[in-house]
Write an enzyme that holds these catalytic residues in place. Structure first.
Site, short mmCIF file in Angstrom:
data_model
loop_
_atom_site.label_atom_id
_atom_site.label_comp_id
_atom_site.label_asym_id
_atom_site.label_seq_id
_atom_site.Cartn_x
_atom_site.Cartn_y
_atom_site.Cartn_z
N CYS A 113 -47.14 44.34 -16.05
CA CYS A 113 -46.45 43.30 -16.57
C CYS A 113 -45.31 43.55 -15.74
O CYS A 113 -44.60 42.52 -15.53
CB CYS A 113 -46.17 43.98 -18.06
N CYS A 216 -46.72 46.58 -23.82
CA CYS A 216 -45.34 45.88 -23.65
C CYS A 216 -45.81 44.16 -24.04
O CYS A 216 -46.82 43.72 -23.81
CB CYS A 216 -44.98 45.63 -21.87
#
Length: 374
Positions: A113, A216
């Site tokens: 990410c 996340c």
């Protein structure tokens, strides 16, 4: 050779620079905005919209996050813009995650990410207009002046935070050099308690907000449900390694990781996941606590990614998961981005697909990371 530390926000680094702050709604990135404001700076703030809020049955905290981010930006007179990276996240990070777990590996979505979204997709959409991208990561950087006969050049290093519990260099160990060159971590020189104290003193709306847990951008979504949505279930046998006895049934090998001992739901425990047979969809478990098969001392990694192009030496420290501990080891080159890690101690739960993050022998500078292949 000269080393310059950039452990905190300093005006010399920021002269005439356009700065973007990735503001998540959490306390860490909010204190980042304060760090600039105390210098009289008002950077542009961006909230990256990712979460699966399109699916009503999933509980997501993104609305609350955006409210917090809006309040902090307003407090310090900063512009806030919402950047939609929803499609990029699900096309890139989710695909990476599902491709890995489907073949029995243990991926780290947060690592990708950072590389693909926070410093990737955001750059494509907005970040290219800015000189520096500031985030609330617990990490620091150093610039090393490298002298040569023809000229001097600067080498930027990703370095650890003084807070060993919160240090997030392991989550940043797959970013590219061009991404690190533009990154700044204004709270990286603090420990978490200091960040909380600043937030309290500044009466930030999220000063006492709990840290986010889990993957996340998934908010309150359970990781198992995240996997189930895309891969479904595939029941198979659970076998005791030592005896070959079938002790139960699992819902799909991709829901389990090597070394896992919590949340298994198999009777007669405690059990450890010690091996997977992906082709036959069989999980092997061992009874008792920390069986010998759960440990490894020597293991290969491949596809090593050096952040700034400098390769590690023989004597290193490393970590394979987000824990405060750095393990001493020697690193044996095996060619073509492959290494064998010889740990000074046996390591629990070494699983293929995990990133092994490599640091210098003082666990200060982070070289990068490679994927474990055992």
């Amino acid at each position: 050779m000269k080393v310059c530390n950039f452990a905190a926000v300093n005006t010399s680094e920021l002269d005439n620079k356009r700065i973007a702050v990735l503001l998540s709604g959490g306390v860490d990135s909010s204190v980042v905005v304060y760090e600039f404001a105390r210098l009289g700076l008002h950077p542009d703030c961006f909230y990256i919209k990712i979460g699966p809020e399109q699916n009503a049955e999933w509980d997501c905290s993104s609305e609350e996050d955006l409210e917090m981010a809006t309040a902090v930006a307003h407090k310090y007179g900063c512009k806030l813009e919402v950047v939609d990276c929803h499609q990029e996240y699900w096309d890139q990070v989710t695909k990476y995650t599902m491709d890995k777990v489907k073949v029995g590996l243990t991926p780290n979505p947060d690592v990708m990410c950072n590389r693909l979204i926070k410093f990737g997709a955001f750059h494509e959409k907005c970040g290219h207009d800015y000189d520096l991208i500031a985030t609330g990561h617990y990490a620091t950087t150093e610039e090393e002046i490298v002298n040569s006969k023809s000229s001097n050049s600067k080498l930027k290093w990703l370095c650890t935070s003084p807070d060993p519990v919160k240090d997030q260099t392991d989550f940043l160990a797959q970013i590219y050099d061009w991404q690190l060159q533009r990154a700044i971590f204004p709270i990286g020189h603090y420990v978490k308690d200091e960040v909380r104290q600043i937030a309290e003193q500044e009466h930030l709306v999220n000063a006492r907000r709990k840290d986010s847990q889990g993957i996340c951008f998934l908010g309150k979504i359970d990781y198992t449900e995240y996997i189930k949505r895309y891969l479904g279930e595939m029941p198979g046998r659970v076998v005791e390694l030592e005896t070959g006895r079938i002790i139960g049934q699992h819902r799909g090998h991709w829901f389990y990781t090597i070394g896992q001992r919590k949340g298994l739901g198999f009777g007669g425990g405690p059990w450890f996941i010690v091996r997977k047979n992906v082709e036959e969809n069989v999980l092997y478990v061992s009874h008792g606590y920390d069986p010998e098969t759960a440990y490894k001392q020597d293991f290969p990694i491949h596809g090593f990614h050096s952040i700034n192009g400098v390769m590690p030496g023989e004597h290193i420290t490393f970590k394979i998961r987000h824990t405060p501990e750095f393990h001493p080891a020697t690193l044996e080159p095996a060619g073509n981005g492959r290494f064998v890690v010889h740990s000074a101690e046996r390591i629990h739960g070494v699983a293929p697909g995990q990133f092994c993050v490599i640091y210098d022998n003082r666990h200060h500078r982070c070289y990068g990371s490679g994927e474990i292949t055992v």
